[in-house]
Design an enzyme around this catalytic site. Structure first.
Site, PDB file in Angstrom:
ATOM      1  CB  SER A 119      -0.848   0.043   1.275  1.00  0.00           C
ATOM      2  OG  SER A 119      -1.776  -0.985   1.293  1.00  0.00           O
ATOM      3  CG  HIS A 140      -1.613  -0.231  -4.391  1.00  0.00           C
ATOM      4  ND1 HIS A 140      -1.942   1.075  -4.104  1.00  0.00           N
ATOM      5  CD2 HIS A 140      -2.094  -0.971  -3.351  1.00  0.00           C
ATOM      6  CE1 HIS A 140      -2.602   1.123  -2.958  1.00  0.00           C
ATOM      7  NE2 HIS A 140      -2.702  -0.098  -2.488  1.00  0.00           N
ATOM      8  CD  GLU A 152      -1.873   4.115  -6.521  1.00  0.00           C
ATOM      9  OE1 GLU A 152      -1.774   5.340  -6.592  1.00  0.00           O
ATOM     10  OE2 GLU A 152      -1.669   3.496  -5.459  1.00  0.00           O
ATOM     11  CG  ASN A 190      -3.200   3.786   0.307  1.00  0.00           C
ATOM     12  OD1 ASN A 190      -4.423   3.852   0.396  1.00  0.00           O
ATOM     13  ND2 ASN A 190      -2.562   2.655   0.053  1.00  0.00           N
TER      14      ASN A 190
HETATM   15  N1  CAA Z   1     -15.596  -9.100  -2.535  1.00  0.00           N
HETATM   16  C1  CAA Z   1     -16.182  -9.252  -3.737  1.00  0.00           C
HETATM   17  N2  CAA Z   1     -17.288  -8.579  -4.120  1.00  0.00           N
HETATM   18  C2  CAA Z   1     -17.817  -7.724  -3.236  1.00  0.00           C
HETATM   19  C3  CAA Z   1     -17.268  -7.507  -1.962  1.00  0.00           C
HETATM   20  C4  CAA Z   1     -16.100  -8.240  -1.619  1.00  0.00           C
HETATM   21  N3  CAA Z   1     -15.493  -8.089  -0.426  1.00  0.00           N
HETATM   22  N4  CAA Z   1     -18.018  -6.589  -1.309  1.00  0.00           N
HETATM   23  C5  CAA Z   1     -19.014  -6.234  -2.140  1.00  0.00           C
HETATM   24  N5  CAA Z   1     -18.887  -6.913  -3.311  1.00  0.00           N
HETATM   25  C6  CAA Z   1     -19.754  -6.797  -4.480  1.00  0.00           C
HETATM   26  C7  CAA Z   1     -21.140  -7.274  -4.153  1.00  0.00           C
HETATM   27  O1  CAA Z   1     -21.266  -8.638  -4.455  1.00  0.00           O
HETATM   28  C8  CAA Z   1     -22.031  -6.429  -5.049  1.00  0.00           C
HETATM   29  O2  CAA Z   1     -22.096  -6.964  -6.342  1.00  0.00           O
HETATM   30  P1  CAA Z   1     -23.485  -7.492  -6.918  1.00  0.00           P
HETATM   31  O3  CAA Z   1     -24.609  -6.783  -6.214  1.00  0.00           O
HETATM   32  O4  CAA Z   1     -23.394  -7.184  -8.349  1.00  0.00           O
HETATM   33  O5  CAA Z   1     -23.461  -8.939  -6.586  1.00  0.00           O
HETATM   34  C9  CAA Z   1     -21.264  -5.127  -5.216  1.00  0.00           C
HETATM   35  O6  CAA Z   1     -19.919  -5.409  -4.797  1.00  0.00           O
HETATM   36  C10 CAA Z   1     -21.869  -4.063  -4.347  1.00  0.00           C
HETATM   37  O7  CAA Z   1     -21.934  -4.564  -3.019  1.00  0.00           O
HETATM   38  P2  CAA Z   1     -23.078  -4.242  -1.979  1.00  0.00           P
HETATM   39  O8  CAA Z   1     -24.352  -3.942  -2.726  1.00  0.00           O
HETATM   40  O9  CAA Z   1     -23.104  -5.331  -0.967  1.00  0.00           O
HETATM   41  O10 CAA Z   1     -22.555  -2.990  -1.201  1.00  0.00           O
HETATM   42  P3  CAA Z   1     -22.096  -1.572  -1.734  1.00  0.00           P
HETATM   43  O11 CAA Z   1     -22.970  -1.085  -2.827  1.00  0.00           O
HETATM   44  O12 CAA Z   1     -21.882  -0.746  -0.525  1.00  0.00           O
HETATM   45  O13 CAA Z   1     -20.663  -1.845  -2.379  1.00  0.00           O
HETATM   46  C11 CAA Z   1     -18.352  -1.678  -2.042  1.00  0.00           C
HETATM   47  C12 CAA Z   1     -19.633  -2.410  -1.651  1.00  0.00           C
HETATM   48  C13 CAA Z   1     -18.071  -1.916  -3.514  1.00  0.00           C
HETATM   49  C14 CAA Z   1     -17.246  -2.286  -1.196  1.00  0.00           C
HETATM   50  C15 CAA Z   1     -18.559  -0.158  -1.776  1.00  0.00           C
HETATM   51  O14 CAA Z   1     -19.016   0.041  -0.460  1.00  0.00           O
HETATM   52  C16 CAA Z   1     -17.299   0.641  -1.976  1.00  0.00           C
HETATM   53  O15 CAA Z   1     -16.932   0.972  -3.083  1.00  0.00           O
HETATM   54  N6  CAA Z   1     -16.636   0.983  -0.844  1.00  0.00           N
HETATM   55  C17 CAA Z   1     -15.387   1.743  -0.890  1.00  0.00           C
HETATM   56  C18 CAA Z   1     -14.264   0.808  -1.276  1.00  0.00           C
HETATM   57  C19 CAA Z   1     -12.959   1.518  -1.333  1.00  0.00           C
HETATM   58  O16 CAA Z   1     -12.818   2.716  -1.156  1.00  0.00           O
HETATM   59  N7  CAA Z   1     -11.915   0.735  -1.605  1.00  0.00           N
HETATM   60  C20 CAA Z   1     -10.563   1.227  -1.603  1.00  0.00           C
HETATM   61  C21 CAA Z   1      -9.969   0.970  -0.248  1.00  0.00           C
HETATM   62  S1  CAA Z   1      -8.330   1.619  -0.127  1.00  0.00           S
HETATM   63  C22 CAA Z   1      -7.388   0.473  -0.885  1.00  0.00           C
HETATM   64  O17 CAA Z   1      -7.815  -0.551  -1.314  1.00  0.00           O
HETATM   65  C23 CAA Z   1      -5.931   0.786  -0.993  1.00  0.00           C
HETATM   66  C24 CAA Z   1      -5.087   0.453   0.175  1.00  0.00           C
HETATM   67  O18 CAA Z   1      -3.897   0.195  -0.055  1.00  0.00           O
HETATM   68  C25 CAA Z   1      -5.553   0.513   1.562  1.00  0.00           C
HETATM   69  P1  NAD Z   2      -4.395  -9.572   5.566  1.00  0.00           P
HETATM   70  O1  NAD Z   2      -3.966  -9.424   6.978  1.00  0.00           O
HETATM   71  O2  NAD Z   2      -5.838  -9.781   5.241  1.00  0.00           O
HETATM   72  O3  NAD Z   2      -3.590 -10.767   4.848  1.00  0.00           O
HETATM   73  C1  NAD Z   2      -2.214 -10.931   4.911  1.00  0.00           C
HETATM   74  C2  NAD Z   2      -1.933 -12.413   4.668  1.00  0.00           C
HETATM   75  O4  NAD Z   2      -0.538 -12.596   4.463  1.00  0.00           O
HETATM   76  C3  NAD Z   2      -2.332 -13.302   5.854  1.00  0.00           C
HETATM   77  O5  NAD Z   2      -3.146 -14.373   5.390  1.00  0.00           O
HETATM   78  C4  NAD Z   2      -0.994 -13.812   6.390  1.00  0.00           C
HETATM   79  O6  NAD Z   2      -1.061 -15.113   6.930  1.00  0.00           O
HETATM   80  C5  NAD Z   2      -0.145 -13.789   5.119  1.00  0.00           C
HETATM   81  N1  NAD Z   2       1.296 -13.748   5.357  1.00  0.00           N
HETATM   82  C6  NAD Z   2       1.987 -13.012   6.264  1.00  0.00           C
HETATM   83  N2  NAD Z   2       3.312 -13.267   6.150  1.00  0.00           N
HETATM   84  C7  NAD Z   2       3.455 -14.172   5.132  1.00  0.00           C
HETATM   85  C8  NAD Z   2       4.561 -14.830   4.548  1.00  0.00           C
HETATM   86  N3  NAD Z   2       5.804 -14.606   4.982  1.00  0.00           N
HETATM   87  N4  NAD Z   2       4.335 -15.691   3.538  1.00  0.00           N
HETATM   88  C9  NAD Z   2       3.086 -15.940   3.088  1.00  0.00           C
HETATM   89  N5  NAD Z   2       1.990 -15.338   3.621  1.00  0.00           N
HETATM   90  C10 NAD Z   2       2.175 -14.469   4.623  1.00  0.00           C
HETATM   91  O7  NAD Z   2      -3.842  -8.267   4.822  1.00  0.00           O
HETATM   92  P2  NAD Z   2      -4.376  -7.591   3.464  1.00  0.00           P
HETATM   93  O8  NAD Z   2      -5.374  -6.553   3.822  1.00  0.00           O
HETATM   94  O9  NAD Z   2      -4.709  -8.649   2.498  1.00  0.00           O
HETATM   95  O10 NAD Z   2      -3.057  -6.805   3.000  1.00  0.00           O
HETATM   96  C11 NAD Z   2      -2.016  -7.462   2.336  1.00  0.00           C
HETATM   97  C12 NAD Z   2      -1.124  -6.442   1.628  1.00  0.00           C
HETATM   98  O11 NAD Z   2      -1.933  -5.708   0.687  1.00  0.00           O
HETATM   99  C13 NAD Z   2      -0.482  -5.402   2.552  1.00  0.00           C
HETATM  100  O12 NAD Z   2       0.782  -5.046   2.047  1.00  0.00           O
HETATM  101  C14 NAD Z   2      -1.456  -4.228   2.430  1.00  0.00           C
HETATM  102  O13 NAD Z   2      -0.859  -2.989   2.719  1.00  0.00           O
HETATM  103  C15 NAD Z   2      -1.836  -4.323   0.976  1.00  0.00           C
HETATM  104  N6  NAD Z   2      -3.118  -3.709   0.615  1.00  0.00           N
HETATM  105  C16 NAD Z   2      -4.167  -3.765   1.498  1.00  0.00           C
HETATM  106  C17 NAD Z   2      -5.385  -3.196   1.126  1.00  0.00           C
HETATM  107  C18 NAD Z   2      -6.558  -3.245   2.046  1.00  0.00           C
HETATM  108  O14 NAD Z   2      -7.530  -2.511   1.831  1.00  0.00           O
HETATM  109  N7  NAD Z   2      -6.548  -4.063   3.094  1.00  0.00           N
HETATM  110  C19 NAD Z   2      -5.530  -2.613  -0.135  1.00  0.00           C
HETATM  111  C20 NAD Z   2      -4.436  -2.601  -1.026  1.00  0.00           C
HETATM  112  C21 NAD Z   2      -3.228  -3.147  -0.623  1.00  0.00           C
END
Ligand code: CAA
Ligand code: NAD
Length: 283
Positions: A119, A140, A152, A190
């Site tokens: 991330s 990413h 990304e 992020n």
């Molecule tokens: N896995 C697979 N499909 C999923 C799911 C999951 N975990 N969660 C929801 N879905 C699917 C559902 O099946 C549904 O599809 P259908 O109705 O066509 O079957 C569709 O997505 C919409 O779901 P819901 O109607 O249950 O709920 P929603 O309309 O609130 O959508 C969401 C769910 C798509 C997750 C929406 O809430 C959303 O876009 N949330 C924001 C997500 C976001 O910002 N993601 C980025 C996070 S940051 C990141 O990823 C980077 C990082 O490094 C941290």
């Molecule tokens: P998570 O905690 O759901 O899963 C991590 C998994 O990695 C676990 O199942 C753990 O057992 C496994 N693991 C740890 N060490 C390991 C090793 N040495 N060998 C094999 N498996 C190992 O975490 P996550 O949310 O899936 O995040 C995973 C990566 O993706 C992180 O780098 C996170 O920053 C990135 N990421 C997370 C998100 C998010 O929204 N959670 C979005 C984009 C990217």
């Protein structure tokens, strides 16, 4: 660069989603985690998503079975010897990722691309522990992977054009939209998203509004699909904290200091949906 077999390291919420979209696109996938129970949890997640697709008429039972048959279980990193690309999605921790990359570099064939779903961690620093920095790259994905369209693609300092193009083309084959991003802390997604989430946590910490009301403001006021605290729970508060630390350390600006309340929740083990409790409680 021909890619047929993809290894995914980590079967958590991101790794399982990445494995699902790769197998759906027709690739052979080796899904690796450290323990059987972690692999099983990832596979259960994939099976649940595919079953929903069948129920909704988007896939047939035969297609679901074919996708699952392309997924191979792995509990040993040695399986990297059969991969054309490895996408690492283990925890957001530089030492752990560097250790994985060192091992991958010694096991995988010379042509294998080593990608990371990090991330926020610097791609160049991960590449530097390998003898193939030109083949190391950031890929990413966003959570939930099967739904979100963005990838990304982050070049390290030494990443070649050939490797960049192979990963960009792979992203398109996975039906994602790749965006090229330079190797700076938090990349683009992020760097913008996490300070917003951190600020939302500060508004709760300072008593400006309740958790529910902060989420309502952003959902109804800004049309965000999830409020920032729900989204933080969804991402994982451990991951959110790790990203804020990287932004703070890497960019050196106090505006990125993680909120003490975020630290407290992580210290308590309340890391969000995956642990059953974060800002909200999950059954
Ligand atoms: N896995 C697979 N499909 C999923 C799911 C999951 N975990 N969660 C929801 N879905 C699917 C559902 O099946 C549904 O599809 P259908 O109705 O066509 O079957 C569709 O997505 C919409 O779901 P819901 O109607 O249950 O709920 P929603 O309309 O609130 O959508 C969401 C769910 C798509 C997750 C929406 O809430 C959303 O876009 N949330 C924001 C997500 C976001 O910002 N993601 C980025 C996070 S940051 C990141 O990823 C980077 C990082 O490094 C941290
Ligand atoms: P998570 O905690 O759901 O899963 C991590 C998994 O990695 C676990 O199942 C753990 O057992 C496994 N693991 C740890 N060490 C390991 C090793 N040495 N060998 C094999 N498996 C190992 O975490 P996550 O949310 O899936 O995040 C995973 C990566 O993706 C992180 O780098 C996170 O920053 C990135 N990421 C997370 C998100 C998010 O929204 N959670 C979005 C984009 C990217």
């Amino acid at each position: 660069m021909s890619i047929q077999t993809i290894m995914v390291i980590g079967a958590g919420q991101m790794g399982s989603g990445i494995a699902q979209v790769c197998a759906t696109a027709g690739y052979d996938v080796i899904l690796n985690d450290q323990k059987q129970e972690f692999f099983d949890r990832g596979l259960a997640n994939i099976t649940k998503n595919l079953s929903r697709d069948v129920e909704k008429g988007r896939k047939t039972e035969e297609e679901k079975a074919a996708i699952l048959s392309r997924l191979q279980q792995s509990l040993s990193i040695d399986d990297a010897k059969n991969a054309d690309i490895v996408i690492e999605a283990a925890v957001e921790n530089m030492e752990i990722k560097q250790s994985i990359f060192r091992q991958l570099d010694s096991i995988a064939p010379a042509h294998t691309i080593l990608a990371t779903n990090t991330s926020s961690l610097p791609i160049t620093e991960l590449a530097a522990v390998t003898n193939r920095p030109e083949k190391v790259i950031g890929m990413h994905f966003m959570n939930p992977v099967p739904v979100m369209k963005l990838v990304e693609v982050i070049r390290g300092l030494a990443t070649t054009d050939e490797v960049y193009e192979a990963v960009r083309d792979l992203s398109v084959k996975l039906e994602k939209t790749p965006v090229e991003v330079n190797d700076f802390p938090g990349f683009v997604a992020n760097r913008i998203l996490l300070p917003m989430i951190n600020e939302a946590i500060y508004t709760v910490y300072e008593g400006v509004a309740s958790i529910e009301d902060v989420d309502t403001v952003m959902k109804l006021g800004m049309n965000h699909p999830m409020g920032p605290l729900t989204l933080a729970d969804f991402i994982g508060l451990d991951t959110c904290l790790a990203i804020m630390e990287i932004l703070h350390e890497g960019l050196g600006d106090s505006k990125y200091r993680p909120c003490p309340l975020l630290r407290k929740y992580v210290a308590a083990g309340w890391v969000g949906k995956k642990s059953g409790r974060g800002f909200y409680v999950y059954e």
